[in-house]
Write an enzyme that holds these catalytic residues in place. Structure first.
Site, PDB file in Angstrom:
ATOM      1  N   GLY A  84       0.836  -1.196   0.000  1.00 32.35           N
ATOM      2  CA  GLY A  84       0.000   0.000   0.000  1.00 32.35           C
ATOM      3  C   GLY A  84       0.868   1.242   0.000  1.00 32.35           C
ATOM      4  CB  CYS A  85       0.225   4.530   1.488  1.00 32.71           C
ATOM      5  SG  CYS A  85       1.075   6.057   1.903  1.00 32.71           S
ATOM      6  CG  PHE A  86       5.899   5.095  -0.811  1.00 33.61           C
ATOM      7  CD1 PHE A  86       5.510   6.348  -0.387  1.00 33.61           C
ATOM      8  CD2 PHE A  86       6.311   4.964  -2.137  1.00 33.61           C
ATOM      9  CE1 PHE A  86       5.527   7.449  -1.230  1.00 33.61           C
ATOM     10  CE2 PHE A  86       6.329   6.055  -2.993  1.00 33.61           C
ATOM     11  CZ  PHE A  86       5.944   7.308  -2.535  1.00 33.61           C
ATOM     12  CB  CYS A 126       1.465   3.029   5.622  1.00 32.51           C
ATOM     13  SG  CYS A 126       0.032   4.109   5.469  1.00 32.51           S
TER      14      CYS A 126
END
Length: 182
Positions: free
Chosen positions: A15-17, A19
């Protein structure tokens, strides 16, 4: 007593890097975490270009770690506990192929460990839905723009960070207390 000081790399897309970078920076044995793009067909992708999902790249992190302190398997344990490996091309409200769950292995051992770990979690019904995490050979990793590095620590009060990343960090501290840097 022999000291190895061998640093290895792991490349993970969950997912979002922002995070994933924030989570892995907290772990003992992790020397650095770099956000970037991997697995696509466009040369030198930018954040703006990958956001539309047309480049084929995933937002990912490249972790440099000391295997004498934390193993690749332990990194996978944290990886699977801090994102949803059952949603195809999605993590929460982040939707698109750039948010897929994928392990990019650097050698046959990482491939075997990844496949065995997914197989074990599948056999044990760890998740209610099937795991969709892909296991692929590492390809060109493009570093993200500088402002993405250490994003969470630089922007903790920003809405996305407060509501999405902070709970992941709190879970990490509760579940993996023994693996955290002091």
């Amino acid at each position: 007593m022999e000291i190895h000081n061998k640093i290895e790399r792991a490349t993970l897309a969950g997912g979002c890097f922002w995070c994933t970078e924030a989570v892995f920076l907290e772990l003992k044995g992790v020397k650095s975490v770099v956000s970037g793009y991997i697995g696509g067909h466009t040369l030198n992708p930018t954040y703006a270009a990958i956001c539309n999902g047309d480049t084929g790249h995933a937002e990912a992190i490249e972790i440099s770690f000391d295997p004498d302190v934390i193993s690749f398997g332990e990194l996978l344990e944290v990886f699977f506990a801090t994102h949803d490996p059952t949603t195809l091309n999605r993590q929460g409200n982040d939707i698109g192929t750039q948010y897929r769950s994928e392990i990019f292995y650097h050698n046959e051992m990482q491939k075997e460990i990844s496949e065995a770990y997914i197989s074990l979690m599948t056999d044990e019904n760890t998740f209610e839905q099937p795991i969709v995490t892909k296991v692929s050979p590492v390809s060109i990793f493009y570093k993200a723009e500088v402002y993405h590095n250490d994003y969470y620590n630089q922007n903790k009060l920003q809405g996305y960070c407060s509501y999405v990343i902070t709970p992941k960090i709190e879970k990490l501290k509760k579940v993996f207390q023994d693996k955290l840097k002091v």
